[in-house]
Design an enzyme around this catalytic site. Structure first.
Site, PDB file in Angstrom:
ATOM      1  N   ASP A 109       0.804  -1.220   0.000  1.00 10.21           N
ATOM      2  CA  ASP A 109       0.000   0.000   0.000  1.00 10.21           C
ATOM      3  C   ASP A 109       0.836   1.268   0.000  1.00 10.21           C
ATOM      4  OD1 ASP A 109      -2.685  -0.518  -0.151  1.00 10.21           O
ATOM      5  OD2 ASP A 109      -2.918  -0.890   1.986  1.00 10.21           O
TER       6      ASP A 109
HETATM    7  C1  GLC Z   1      -1.717  -3.663   5.302  1.00 13.24           C
HETATM    8  C2  GLC Z   1      -2.918  -3.760   4.402  1.00 13.24           C
HETATM    9  C3  GLC Z   1      -2.692  -4.669   3.236  1.00 13.24           C
HETATM   10  C4  GLC Z   1      -1.402  -4.344   2.556  1.00 13.24           C
HETATM   11  C5  GLC Z   1      -0.250  -4.324   3.526  1.00 13.24           C
HETATM   12  C6  GLC Z   1       1.038  -3.898   2.883  1.00 13.24           C
HETATM   13  O1  GLC Z   1      -1.567  -4.829   6.043  1.00 13.24           O
HETATM   14  O2  GLC Z   1      -4.045  -4.196   5.108  1.00 13.24           O
HETATM   15  O3  GLC Z   1      -3.757  -4.584   2.335  1.00 13.24           O
HETATM   16  O4  GLC Z   1      -1.201  -5.283   1.547  1.00 13.24           O
HETATM   17  O5  GLC Z   1      -0.541  -3.423   4.567  1.00 13.24           O
HETATM   18  O6  GLC Z   1       1.054  -2.554   2.568  1.00 13.24           O
HETATM   19  C1  GLC Z   2      -0.667   2.512   5.736  1.00 10.37           C
HETATM   20  C2  GLC Z   2       0.112   1.334   6.267  1.00 10.37           C
HETATM   21  C3  GLC Z   2      -0.167   0.080   5.477  1.00 10.37           C
HETATM   22  C4  GLC Z   2      -1.628  -0.112   5.320  1.00 10.37           C
HETATM   23  C5  GLC Z   2      -2.312   1.143   4.791  1.00 10.37           C
HETATM   24  C6  GLC Z   2      -3.790   0.981   4.706  1.00 10.37           C
HETATM   25  O1  GLC Z   2      -0.219   2.863   4.494  1.00 10.37           O
HETATM   26  O2  GLC Z   2       1.474   1.550   6.286  1.00 10.37           O
HETATM   27  O3  GLC Z   2       0.423  -1.024   6.110  1.00 10.37           O
HETATM   28  O4  GLC Z   2      -1.868  -1.170   4.455  1.00 10.37           O
HETATM   29  O5  GLC Z   2      -2.015   2.246   5.604  1.00 10.37           O
HETATM   30  O6  GLC Z   2      -4.407   2.047   4.077  1.00 10.37           O
END
Ligand code: GLC
Ligand code: GLC
Length: 811
Positions: A483
């Protein structure tokens, strides 16, 4: 250091001090009604949706952590205490919290009074039950008072925290006998209310928080409890609560037991009132009448235990490794159920008011859950697919109550579509139920444009085919699985969402990770096409997959590992050419899982690079070297201090990808080494470093660059649960459901020894014995099914049998 121990016979983790490094929580509830409960009785309850139907209040960012919960106060002379220690924090003579599967038990003792609580949510009713037993362990008579306490949330947890100008005027309750009814907003658009009741006559009640606590007091010093008398106030506005007072006399050796019930009631729109202004309580009476005695309570509790024993027996291992047995048989499967229910909405790190159900998250959660209750997985797949758009893209999140996509975050996460294939394929491999592919499923919840689910999968696949960049690799959009890798964002101002700022897609930035996914799940989609007799589509899909493999080999390979991405300038991300962030974990895991590079040695090279560059004693880091400054062109990933979260943290979710990838090249020793490093039971001894619960996975452990290397955060709601269960059950232990039947192909450490697995699959119970006389890491030399030797690894499926005995000998 430990703060408790595993009690495997009872499937419990026993916490022996309330002073754990962080609140260690549990989840109650199986279907619609859920409670989070910490080891000091903190937490909250909601019905279906942690944001929209929050029943009790929790306080975030409070100065005293975890101070709102469902409390019982005991007043014994001048001494006021709580069986779970909080909120008075009166030192207890003894304390124990047992977090079990769907229930928690607390035992606290002070000055010869022992209080024990058992709390759970029955399998099929929207109510939380708590049995409180008070025992006089001393030699003289005790006259004490018991006070219950919950603070109502005004339903919408988001509004509840912000809209005081309205909220402080709307609180309403009713009290009849021993039941307190919370009916805020019931007069207008709500048709639901909450009840808190106890199965005995009470000596007083309170529904106003200010009356209960007294001005300026915290929950640790409630004035009415200190006084020993509730004032029977009917709240009007301000802060409605529910508290019962029960005066208890106990002769030496005596015990008294009370059953408390916190329930959720919905009435039909035209049946809301008994008379003007008075709520219709018929359904509340029906619900409460089921739990009037300790026998009722015990019966419902036994039903819960049987329910769980049934579910957990669907995959059971007996091996010589107690950590594997414990995690596989109990905790990992349990966490898979919790992540299935919660997605990423409500935990002690997710507030329940932010994210609802994640598209990619929930699809992945299915992988670890589908064997438990396939019917619920089926329903979930349809819900998720219903939030897809007609071009194959998808809302990134949806709200569980409305099942509608969240438009504030929208779509544009280009990995999302492929996860739908992953989840659907897992469901069909598990159940053989291809009827799901013929279900008519809407787009963006609009039934007028519905198509079959199979067509949804085609559009998922084609979304990637139609969104490729200059290297013929998939465009990344807002982000792929990571993300925080926001290659089209370019945010320069605080407060902008890295995920939503900037265009949803640029024409240049590409993801090698999605390319790997496309190969893996493209093949799974092709297999479904074949199964459904569409060989033309199968051939087309495999042709596209081959093109993608060629693109990865040409521009996605960096010499020693797979490149991560190309940014908006077409510069490499995750390459030796980069100044920081030279190697990322995700494409190494996903590409090798997809089989890319397995034949030409690149897979082995990539995994060797992972070991050389990303490994630590606490797990495999997501990237190295960590980003030390903000890179505008890379986005949120570079906003985190080095070693945390996506910037070189140990992101537990993709550790199992590496472990699975290792099994793809037959290295069982290394696969298991990776498995062990983040496995909660294996690291119980370092609880003071790890800090989160030693019975569940956390999203992240701080990486080698971080100040607190080894410290975990964001426990419970993480794709790690499902992926780890997939890894250990299907790849390391090797019981993988194929479209044709179960395949048996373990990849274990040489010294792992023989083991037995019981697996319920499509209504048949398989007893599988795996022998490894020559201590090999992979390879099944012979497979016998009910005494008959079969060719290959797959047990031919025969639904006419109830029990099947299988012996696999590795060599
Ligand atoms: C969080 C989110 C997931 C994403 C991950 C890596 O755990 O829930 O959707 O893939 O972060 O950014
Ligand atoms: C932030 C976190 C990530 C998560 C995301 C969800 O970027 O670092 O882990 O998946 O929020 O929106």
């Amino acid at each position: 250091m430990r703060y408790g121990f595993f009690d495997d016979n009872n499937k419990e983790y026993v916490i022996t001090t309330p002073k754990t490094p962080l609140p260690w929580i549990n989840y109650l509830g199986c279907n619609d009604f859920f409670t989070l409960i910490s080891n000091t009785c903190g937490g909250y309850t909601f019905y279906k949706d942690a944001k929209l139907l929050r029943m009790t209040r929790y306080r975030y960012n409070d100065t005293t952590p975890d101070t709102n919960g469902k409390y019982f106060y005991i007043k014994d002379g001048d001494c006021i205490w709580n069986p779970g220690w909080q909120p008075t924090k009166t030192e207890l003579d003894s304390y124990e919290c047992r977090h079990g599967i769907g229930y928690s038990k607390f035992t606290g003792a002070k000055n010869d009074i022992e209080a024990s609580l058992i709390t759970f949510v029955p399998v099929d009713n929207p109510v939380e039950l708590t049995k409180v037993t008070l025992t006089n362990k001393g030699t003289s008579k005790k006259d004490i008072q018991l006070f219950s306490y919950v603070e109502w949330c005004l339903w919408n947890a988001d509004d509840d925290m912000k809209n005081y100008q309205r909220n402080l005027s709307i609180g309403e309750v009713e009290v009849v006998d021993s039941t307190i009814y919370h009916k805020t907003e019931y007069r207008e658009r709500r048709n639901h209310y909450a009840v808190y009741s106890v199965n005995t006559k009470i000596d007083g009640f309170e529904t106003s928080r200010d009356e209960f606590r007294g001005a300026y007091n915290g929950p640790d010093k409630p004035a009415a409890v200190i006084e020993g008398k509730l004032h029977n106030t009917i709240a009007s506005g301000w802060y409605p609560i529910a508290s019962h007072q029960i005066n208890v006399s106990l002769e030496p050796g005596d015990s008294k037991t009370f059953v408390f019930a916190l329930g959720y009631i919905e009435n039909a729109e035209d049946d809301k009132w008994e008379k003007p202004g008075v709520i219709n309580k018929k359904k509340a009476h029906e619900l409460l009448s089921r739990y009037q005695t300790t026998e009722d309570f015990d019966k419902a509790f036994n039903e819960l235990c049987n329910y769980w024993n049934g579910l957990l027996s669907r995959f059971h291992i007996e091996s010589s490794d107690e950590h594997v047995n414990r995690m596989v048989n109990i905790w990992n499967q349990y966490q898979c159920m919790v992540t299935f229910n919660m997605s990423r909405s409500a935990s002690y790190y997710e507030t329940g008011i932010g994210r609802g159900m994640g598209f990619r998250d929930s699809c992945q959660d299915l992988l670890g859950f589908v064997h438990l209750i396939p019917d619920r997985a089926r329903e979930r797949i349809i819900d998720i697919a219903s939030t897809q758009f007609q071009d194959g893209s998808a809302y990134h999140q949806y709200q569980p109550l409305t099942k509608k996509g969240n438009s504030d975050i929208g779509s544009g996460f280009n990995d999302d579509p492929l996860w739908l294939i992953a989840g659907t394929s897992a469901y069909i491999r598990e159940t053989g139920d291809t009827s799901i592919l013929k279900e008519m499923v809407p787009y963006d919840n609009d039934m007028s444009v519905a198509t079959t689910l199979m067509e949804h999968l085609k559009r998922s696949f084609d979304y990637i085919v139609n969104h490729k960049g200059p290297h013929d690799l998939p465009l990344i959009g807002r982000a792929d699985w990571n993300d925080c890798l926001n290659l089209n964002c370019f945010s320069e101002h605080p407060g902008e969402s890295f995920q939503c700022f900037g265009p949803s897609e640029g024409p240049v930035a590409e993801s090698v990770f999605i390319a790997g996914m496309f190969v893996k799940y493209g093949r799974e989609y092709a297999a479904l096409c074949k199964l459904m007799g569409d060989t033309a589509e199968e051939a087309r899909v495999l042709g596209e997959v081959d093109k993608m493999i060629a693109a990865i080999e040409k521009d996605g390979w960096d010499g020693e590992w797979f490149v991560r991405a190309y940014d908006a300038y077409s510069h490499k991300v995750g390459s030796k050419e980069c100044e920081e962030g030279q190697i990322y974990i995700e494409p190494q895991g996903m590409c090798v899982m997809a089989g890319v590079g397995v034949d030409n040695g690149n897979a082995k090279k990539a995994l060797d690079s992972v070991k050389a560059k990303l490994d630590t004693k606490y797990g495999v880091m997501i990237l190295q070297p960590a980003y030390t400054r903000y890179h505008l062109e890379l986005g949120e990933i570079t906003s985190y201090p080095p070693g945390y979260k996506e910037n070189a943290g140990i992101f537990c979710h993709n550790n199992p990808w590496i472990s699975i990838a290792e099994t793809c090249i037959g290295r069982g020793d290394r696969a298991f080494e990776v498995y062990k490093k983040t496995c909660p039971s294996y690291i119980e001894d370092i609880s003071e470093i790890h800090r989160t619960e030693p019975y569940v996975y956390s999203q992240m452990v701080a990486g080698a660059d971080a100040k607190f290397h080894g410290e975990a955060k964001n426990s419970w709601l993480t794709g790690t649960a499902a992926w780890t269960f997939t890894n250990i059950s299907q790849y390391i232990l090797g019981i993988y459901p194929t479209l044709e039947g179960l395949s048996v192909n373990p990849c274990t450490p040489a010294a792992f020894g023989d083991f037995n697995i019981t697996r319920v699959y499509r209504g048949v119970t398989y007893h599988i014995e795996i022998k490894n006389p020559n201590k090999v890491q992979k390879g099944v030399a012979s497979l016998t099914v009910d005494g008959v030797e079969v060719q290959g690894n797959v047990i031919p499926f025969d639904g006419s049998k109830k029990e099947v005995n299988v012996v696999a000998t590795m060599n």
